[in-house]
Design a protein around this motif. Structure first.
Motif, PDB file in Angstrom:
ATOM      1  N   VAL A 109      30.241  36.455  46.008  1.00  0.00           N
ATOM      2  CA  VAL A 109      30.660  36.136  44.638  1.00  0.00           C
ATOM      3  C   VAL A 109      30.049  37.121  43.642  1.00  0.00           C
ATOM      4  N   VAL A 110      28.759  37.437  43.818  1.00  0.00           N
ATOM      5  CA  VAL A 110      28.111  38.402  42.915  1.00  0.00           C
ATOM      6  C   VAL A 110      28.795  39.763  43.006  1.00  0.00           C
ATOM      7  N   TRP A 184      39.296  40.438  44.627  1.00  0.00           N
ATOM      8  CA  TRP A 184      39.764  39.246  45.325  1.00  0.00           C
ATOM      9  C   TRP A 184      39.441  39.278  46.814  1.00  0.00           C
ATOM     10  N   VAL A 185      39.181  40.467  47.339  1.00  0.00           N
ATOM     11  CA  VAL A 185      38.743  40.546  48.738  1.00  0.00           C
ATOM     12  C   VAL A 185      37.394  39.866  48.893  1.00  0.00           C
ATOM     13  N   PHE A 186      36.508  40.085  47.935  1.00  0.00           N
ATOM     14  CA  PHE A 186      35.179  39.480  47.985  1.00  0.00           C
ATOM     15  C   PHE A 186      35.215  38.005  47.597  1.00  0.00           C
ATOM     16  N   LEU A 187      35.967  37.684  46.571  1.00  0.00           N
ATOM     17  CA  LEU A 187      35.966  36.307  46.073  1.00  0.00           C
ATOM     18  C   LEU A 187      36.740  35.358  46.980  1.00  0.00           C
ATOM     19  N   GLY A 188      37.623  35.889  47.827  1.00  0.00           N
ATOM     20  CA  GLY A 188      38.395  35.023  48.703  1.00  0.00           C
ATOM     21  C   GLY A 188      37.682  34.630  49.975  1.00  0.00           C
ATOM     22  N   VAL A 191      35.662  31.081  50.831  1.00  0.00           N
ATOM     23  CA  VAL A 191      36.419  29.886  51.234  1.00  0.00           C
ATOM     24  C   VAL A 191      36.298  29.641  52.731  1.00  0.00           C
ATOM     25  N   LEU A 192      36.100  30.709  53.498  1.00  0.00           N
ATOM     26  CA  LEU A 192      36.006  30.583  54.955  1.00  0.00           C
ATOM     27  C   LEU A 192      34.737  29.878  55.403  1.00  0.00           C
ATOM     28  N   VAL A 193      33.778  29.675  54.488  1.00  0.00           N
ATOM     29  CA  VAL A 193      32.516  29.036  54.851  1.00  0.00           C
ATOM     30  C   VAL A 193      32.728  27.596  55.298  1.00  0.00           C
ATOM     31  N   VAL A 194      33.696  26.918  54.729  1.00  0.00           N
ATOM     32  CA  VAL A 194      33.847  25.475  54.929  1.00  0.00           C
ATOM     33  C   VAL A 194      34.096  25.129  56.391  1.00  0.00           C
ATOM     34  N   PHE A 195      35.011  25.836  57.046  1.00  0.00           N
ATOM     35  CA  PHE A 195      35.393  25.471  58.408  1.00  0.00           C
ATOM     36  C   PHE A 195      34.244  25.589  59.402  1.00  0.00           C
ATOM     37  N   PRO A 196      33.528  26.740  59.487  1.00  0.00           N
ATOM     38  CA  PRO A 196      32.437  26.806  60.464  1.00  0.00           C
ATOM     39  C   PRO A 196      31.328  25.816  60.192  1.00  0.00           C
ATOM     40  N   LEU A 197      31.036  25.536  58.911  1.00  0.00           N
ATOM     41  CA  LEU A 197      30.006  24.543  58.615  1.00  0.00           C
ATOM     42  C   LEU A 197      30.410  23.163  59.122  1.00  0.00           C
TER      43      LEU A 197
END
Length: 478
Positions: A109-110, A184-188, A191-197
């Protein structure tokens, strides 16, 4: 430390012939899918961000600082790796893993909202800290939750987790960069964090959470934490000195070396840098292989965009096949039939890596077709699959239970430190030969460009990879 000692002795002693005693068998399926999903997250970041990086550096006016965007990641990951080894031994890998994924996402995000190149580099540094926590935590989980016979297979599955991202990631990142913008490559990706967690954490909590039974008592080892800070700060100072080619830069360069050398000697196995037989050579090989390959690969998209006028999409796609061949190499080393030939396979792998790196800059000659890079890099990635997975297997085999955690951290430190040092060296050579003024668009390709700056990156890294081929002859204990 004993971070890789199985938490439950029954896990390591269950019969090998049961149908559910496979990586994707009933007993391990959920855990395997969950932690491989974490690897997928890291893979998508590496492939997508690498494709968007040339455009981000150009728009932020930081092409001359291009190497910092990569080495900043590896510098902070060094501290995260040592911290995770301590954290996992005393409290289990669960907290380190979740914190690492959170920091990884925050860094994205940063970087995605950065207005200057230095803020962008700070975001990459936050990512690196999170990545350092995650990668060591994954090794700890593998050592605790899987018996020895399944470890080559799960490490091969980690490599297989790069296949889809390596194909889809560059294409998606290139398309997003061209039509929506690189941010948007970085900010998108967060979202992928949710599934593996959601998938991995319940299984990790059940199989690998909590301190090991014979873990050291007390708090963190303060000496190792100081050494970790020293190695991170020292690597950062060296990188700064390498990028700022002035006499005044000698002071931070000397200070960085003074911090780095004793910290490295204290954190890596004795004899690592003289390639002592056995474990020290395994740790050294991991650094030589990863450092030479990543330092070269970091400049492939930039070379294709600035020297041959490719779009970011096509430049990223040149690396896409590498994910599949890397996974293929990892699968080959996991076969029981090739076990007696593991060291020879590692030698072959390093020779392939050296040849791929040496052949890549041939596209600086405009009569050479650009698809040569895609083909040669596919062979190089196959070699990396043979070497990297085998190094992990040998490390666990050569480590005593009470040393497995520290040795796993040392393996990752060697990897990251080599990336920092070799990226600093290649970045300095690139900047010194005018790489920062290379053409930045297809229309400008070939005008005002400096092909020698790219040759100064690839050819020395090919020599380093050949040194790695020699190191493979030292991993077997006589």
């Amino acid at each position: 430390m004993t971070a890789l000692e199985p938490r439950d002795a029954k896990v390591a002693e269950e019969p090998a012939d049961r149908a559910d005693e496979r990586v994707l068998g009933r007993a391990y399926r959920a855990l395997s899918v969950g932690i491989v999903s974490v690897v997928l997250l890291i893979a998508f970041e590496a492939t997508a961000v690498g494709t968007a990086m040339p455009v981000a550096a150009r728009e932020l006016g930081g092409v001359s600082l291009y190497a910092f965007a990569f080495s900043g990641y590896f510098t902070t990951s060094l501290f995260g790796m040592v911290l995770c080894g301590q954290w996992s031994d005393r409290r289990g890998p669960l907290g380190a893993l979740t914190t690492g994924i959170g920091a990884f996402a925050a860094g994205l995000v940063v970087a995605g909202t950065a207005g200057t190149m230095w803020v962008f580099i700070v975001g990459r540094a936050v990512q690196g800290f999170g990545g350092g926590l995650v990668i060591v935590a994954l090794y700890v989980i593998v050592g605790r939750a899987y018996p020895e016979r399944l470890r080559p297979a799960i490490l091969a599955a980690f490599a297989a987790g790069w296949v889809v991202p390596s194909i889809v990631g560059p294409l998606a990142a290139g398309a997003v960069t061209e039509h929506l913008g690189w941010r948007w490559v970085f900010l998108g990706i967060p979202v992928l964090v949710v599934f593996p967690l959601a998938l991995a954490l319940p299984q990790i909590r059940r199989r690998a959470a909590g301190p090991v039974k014979v873990a050291q008592t007390g708090g963190f080892d303060r000496r190792r934490i100081r050494l970790a800070l020293g190695i991170s700060l020292g690597a950062g100072l060296l990188q700064y000195a390498a990028q700022d080619l002035r006499w005044a830069s000698l002071l931070p360069g000397v200070a960085g070396a003074a911090l780095l050398v004793p910290a490295v000697l204290g954190l890596l196995p004795r004899g690592t840098y003289r390639a002592a037989r056995g474990l020290p050579s395994v740790v050294l090989l991991r650094g030589v292989a990863a450092g030479s390959f990543i330092a070269a690969e970091s400049f492939v998209p930039l070379m294709l965009v600035t020297q041959r006028g490719l779009s970011p999409t096509l430049a990223g796609f040149s690396l896409a096949a590498g994910g599949a061949t890397w996974a293929l190499g990892s699968w080959v080393q996991s076969r029981p039939r090739v076990e007696p030939y593991r060291e020879r396979l590692m030698t072959l792998g390093m020779v392939l890596v050296a040849c791929a790196i040496a052949a890549a800059p041939s596209v600086l000659v405009h009569s050479v077709p650009v698809w040569i890079v895609a083909v040669t890099w596919a062979f190089g990635c196959f070699g990396m699959g043979l070497v990297i997975a085998s190094a992990g297997v040998l490390l666990l085999r050569l480590s005593a239970p009470e040393e497995a955690g520290a040795n796993s951290a040392a393996l990752q430190i060697s990897d990251a430190l080599s990336n920092v040092v070799l990226l600093a060296a290649t970045g300095a050579a690139f900047a010194a030969l005018g790489g920062g003024t290379a053409a930045s668009t297809a229309a400008d390709a070939g005008s005002g460009a400096h092909p020698a700056a790219f040759a100064a990156v690839f050819l020395p890294m090919a020599v380093v990879a050949l040194v790695g081929a020699w190191v493979t002859t030292r991993v077997r204990v006589r």
